[in-house]
Design an enzyme around this catalytic site. Structure first.
Site, PDB file in Angstrom:
ATOM      1  N   SER A  49     -37.332 -25.698  57.486  1.00 44.16           N
ATOM      2  CA  SER A  49     -36.593 -26.513  58.455  1.00 44.16           C
ATOM      3  C   SER A  49     -35.141 -26.046  58.440  1.00 44.16           C
ATOM      4  O   SER A  49     -34.673 -25.533  57.418  1.00 44.16           O
ATOM      5  CB  SER A  49     -36.641 -27.987  58.030  1.00 44.16           C
ATOM      6  OG  SER A  49     -35.686 -28.747  58.736  1.00 44.16           O
ATOM      7  N   VAL A  82     -52.763 -31.202  50.252  1.00 45.73           N
ATOM      8  CA  VAL A  82     -52.175 -30.001  49.635  1.00 45.73           C
ATOM      9  C   VAL A  82     -51.462 -30.300  48.313  1.00 45.73           C
ATOM     10  O   VAL A  82     -51.112 -29.365  47.585  1.00 45.73           O
ATOM     11  CB  VAL A  82     -51.207 -29.257  50.600  1.00 45.73           C
ATOM     12  CG1 VAL A  82     -51.941 -28.723  51.809  1.00 45.73           C
ATOM     13  CG2 VAL A  82     -50.025 -30.140  50.986  1.00 45.73           C
ATOM     14  N   ASN A 129     -48.069 -25.376  56.656  1.00 48.06           N
ATOM     15  CA  ASN A 129     -47.409 -26.236  57.641  1.00 48.06           C
ATOM     16  C   ASN A 129     -47.327 -27.701  57.200  1.00 48.06           C
ATOM     17  O   ASN A 129     -46.426 -28.416  57.640  1.00 48.06           O
ATOM     18  CB  ASN A 129     -48.174 -26.128  58.970  1.00 48.06           C
ATOM     19  CG  ASN A 129     -47.710 -27.171  59.970  1.00 48.06           C
ATOM     20  OD1 ASN A 129     -46.681 -27.011  60.615  1.00 48.06           O
ATOM     21  ND2 ASN A 129     -48.451 -28.276  60.079  1.00 48.06           N
ATOM     22  N   TYR A 159     -35.817 -33.973  51.534  1.00 42.30           N
ATOM     23  CA  TYR A 159     -36.509 -33.015  52.415  1.00 42.30           C
ATOM     24  C   TYR A 159     -35.766 -31.676  52.450  1.00 42.30           C
ATOM     25  O   TYR A 159     -36.379 -30.606  52.337  1.00 42.30           O
ATOM     26  CB  TYR A 159     -36.581 -33.649  53.794  1.00 42.30           C
ATOM     27  CG  TYR A 159     -37.239 -32.847  54.891  1.00 42.30           C
ATOM     28  CD1 TYR A 159     -38.620 -32.676  54.920  1.00 42.30           C
ATOM     29  CD2 TYR A 159     -36.476 -32.301  55.931  1.00 42.30           C
ATOM     30  CE1 TYR A 159     -39.223 -31.980  55.957  1.00 42.30           C
ATOM     31  CE2 TYR A 159     -37.068 -31.609  56.971  1.00 42.30           C
ATOM     32  CZ  TYR A 159     -38.441 -31.451  56.980  1.00 42.30           C
ATOM     33  OH  TYR A 159     -39.036 -30.759  58.012  1.00 42.30           O
TER      34      TYR A 159
HETATM   35  N1  LIG Z   1     -41.092 -31.655  64.045  1.00 43.30           N
HETATM   36  C1  LIG Z   1     -39.905 -31.196  63.648  1.00 43.30           C
HETATM   37  O1  LIG Z   1     -38.853 -31.474  64.253  1.00 43.30           O
HETATM   38  C2  LIG Z   1     -39.812 -30.289  62.451  1.00 43.30           C
HETATM   39  C3  LIG Z   1     -38.571 -29.700  62.183  1.00 43.30           C
HETATM   40  C4  LIG Z   1     -38.457 -28.863  61.078  1.00 43.30           C
HETATM   41  C5  LIG Z   1     -39.554 -28.615  60.290  1.00 43.30           C
HETATM   42  N2  LIG Z   1     -40.750 -29.204  60.565  1.00 43.30           N
HETATM   43  C6  LIG Z   1     -41.866 -28.910  59.670  1.00 43.30           C
HETATM   44  O2  LIG Z   1     -42.975 -28.475  60.417  1.00 43.30           O
HETATM   45  C7  LIG Z   1     -44.182 -28.908  59.799  1.00 43.30           C
HETATM   46  C8  LIG Z   1     -45.016 -29.709  60.790  1.00 43.30           C
HETATM   47  O3  LIG Z   1     -44.253 -30.813  61.231  1.00 43.30           O
HETATM   48  P1  LIG Z   1     -44.750 -31.814  62.382  1.00 43.30           P
HETATM   49  O4  LIG Z   1     -43.534 -32.423  62.956  1.00 43.30           O
HETATM   50  O5  LIG Z   1     -45.751 -31.137  63.243  1.00 43.30           O
HETATM   51  O6  LIG Z   1     -45.459 -32.931  61.473  1.00 43.30           O
HETATM   52  P2  LIG Z   1     -46.518 -34.078  61.839  1.00 43.30           P
HETATM   53  O7  LIG Z   1     -46.694 -34.269  63.291  1.00 43.30           O
HETATM   54  O8  LIG Z   1     -46.125 -35.266  60.995  1.00 43.30           O
HETATM   55  O9  LIG Z   1     -47.831 -33.455  61.215  1.00 43.30           O
HETATM   56  C9  LIG Z   1     -47.904 -33.276  59.843  1.00 43.30           C
HETATM   57  C10 LIG Z   1     -49.280 -32.785  59.498  1.00 43.30           C
HETATM   58  O10 LIG Z   1     -49.376 -32.623  58.085  1.00 43.30           O
HETATM   59  C11 LIG Z   1     -50.512 -33.346  57.607  1.00 43.30           C
HETATM   60  N3  LIG Z   1     -50.214 -33.737  56.235  1.00 43.30           N
HETATM   61  C12 LIG Z   1     -49.247 -34.569  55.784  1.00 43.30           C
HETATM   62  N4  LIG Z   1     -49.293 -34.636  54.453  1.00 43.30           N
HETATM   63  C13 LIG Z   1     -50.293 -33.808  54.049  1.00 43.30           C
HETATM   64  C14 LIG Z   1     -50.829 -33.447  52.796  1.00 43.30           C
HETATM   65  N5  LIG Z   1     -50.343 -33.956  51.656  1.00 43.30           N
HETATM   66  N6  LIG Z   1     -51.859 -32.571  52.762  1.00 43.30           N
HETATM   67  C15 LIG Z   1     -52.372 -32.057  53.895  1.00 43.30           C
HETATM   68  N7  LIG Z   1     -51.913 -32.372  55.112  1.00 43.30           N
HETATM   69  C16 LIG Z   1     -50.885 -33.241  55.181  1.00 43.30           C
HETATM   70  C17 LIG Z   1     -50.708 -34.478  58.597  1.00 43.30           C
HETATM   71  O11 LIG Z   1     -52.055 -34.879  58.680  1.00 43.30           O
HETATM   72  P3  LIG Z   1     -52.685 -36.175  57.984  1.00 43.30           P
HETATM   73  O12 LIG Z   1     -51.722 -37.308  58.174  1.00 43.30           O
HETATM   74  O13 LIG Z   1     -53.971 -36.325  58.740  1.00 43.30           O
HETATM   75  O14 LIG Z   1     -52.872 -35.796  56.560  1.00 43.30           O
HETATM   76  C18 LIG Z   1     -50.369 -33.746  59.906  1.00 43.30           C
HETATM   77  O15 LIG Z   1     -51.481 -32.992  60.337  1.00 43.30           O
HETATM   78  C19 LIG Z   1     -43.759 -29.699  58.571  1.00 43.30           C
HETATM   79  O16 LIG Z   1     -43.735 -28.873  57.439  1.00 43.30           O
HETATM   80  C20 LIG Z   1     -42.354 -30.138  58.914  1.00 43.30           C
HETATM   81  O17 LIG Z   1     -41.570 -30.414  57.770  1.00 43.30           O
HETATM   82  C21 LIG Z   1     -40.898 -30.040  61.624  1.00 43.30           C
END
Ligand SMILES: NC(=O)c1ccc[n+]([C@@H]2O[C@H](COP(=O)([O-])OP(=O)(O)OC[C@H]3O[C@@H](n4cnc5c(N)ncnc54)[C@H](OP(=O)(O)O)[C@@H]3O)[C@@H](O)[C@H]2O)c1
Length: 266
Positions: free
Chosen positions: A155, A77, A103, A168
């Protein structure tokens, strides 16, 4: 007006979910498809998203009609050309675009003085510029026909200070502000733009960042309630659906029981 239950349904919609090879994005893709939407999933590696599409398409075949199909596309992205190609592939495969879920995101924990310029730029690039690229590329298609919806993943760290997360938090605060501004600018085009601010959700990404494993969460080894990707996907599904037709520019915090901490904005 449609029956109340129908207003929560995404049947017949086409949705793009970025960063859907794991965690919250994957859960959103699976829920949307189970609800009847055709979904396009992306991540930086084709081999990472292919299994998600295979699983969804197998479920679609088994359901024989009531389940959406899935296309997996490699797309970083942070690369505007790749994002344009993602949107083109979506329209070519499914004939339009109704819902965009921004996302894709990433972070690492570091004290402010230890964040290199490259580290800062990387985090802002994925979380904020990625959202900008996707919204701009998808805009005209979302405004076609019956209008559309964007759901951004921010977040609680974008709503209030979180230690060791300055890069972040700043990027996610930008996502929240962009959500509000875009909601205003695109209200006349019938495109709703909302945001989810999750608390602490057990995902592969968070396990790496925080050093907490899904097993530890399941066993209750951590002292606070941690959310699941499916719980965040439920909120995304609501915001994407007609049931949220009177909501735009909002940020919905999903963080469970505060357990001694304050809720955002308090
Ligand atoms: N988990 C939490 O506690 C939490 C809390 C607040 C907010 N969030 C937000 O929720 C969202 C999802 O979080 P998550 O915890 O599910 O993350 P995750 O398990 O690390 O998954 C992140 C996803 O984003 C993809 N990704 C990373 N960089 C990318 C890029 N440059 N282009 C396209 N895809 C990319 C990764 O796939 P590849 O590595 O295959 O590219 C993976 O599919 C994020 O925006 C995160 O900031 C999460």
């Amino acid at each position: 007006m449609s029956a109340p239950a129908d207003r929560f349904s995404l049947a017949g919609d086409v949705a793009v979910i970025t960063g859907a090879s794991s965690g919250i994005g994957r859960a959103i893709a699976e829920q949307f498809a189970a609800d009847g939407a055709d979904v396009v999933v992306c991540s930086r590696e084709q081999e990472n998203v292919d299994p998600v599409a295979d699983g969804v398409n197998e479920a679609a075949e088994a359901a024989d009609g009531d389940h959406g199909r899935c296309l997996a596309v490699e797309c970083d992205v942070t690369d505007r050309d790749a994002v344009d190609a993602l949107v083109e592939a979506t329209v070519e495969e499914f004939g339009g675009l109704d819902v965009l879920v921004n996302n894709a995101g990433a972070s690492f924990m570091a004290g402010f003085e230890d964040i290199s310029e490259n580290g800062w730029k990387t985090i802002v690039d994925i979380n904020l510029h990625g959202t900008f690229h996707c919204a701009q590329a998808a805009g005209e298609h979302l405004a076609d026909g019956d209008g559309g919806a964007i759901v951004n993943l921010a977040s609680v760290a974008g709503q209030r200070a979180a230690q060791y997360m300055s890069h972040y938090g700043a990027a996610k605060a930008g996502v929240i502000n962009l959500t509000e501004t875009l909601a205003l600018e695109w209200a006349g085009r019938d495109v709703r733009v909302n945001c989810i601010a999750p608390g602490f959700v057990a995902t592969p990404g968070v396990e790496t960042q925080m050093g907490v494993s899904a097993d530890e969460v399941e066993r209750g080894d951590v002292d606070r309630r941690i959310g699941t990707s499916e719980e965040i996907a439920d909120v995304a599904r609501f915001l994407a659906s007609d049931a949220a037709s009177y909501m735009t520019g909002e940020t919905v915090a999903a963080q469970g029981v505060p357990q001694g901490e304050q809720l955002p904005n308090q």
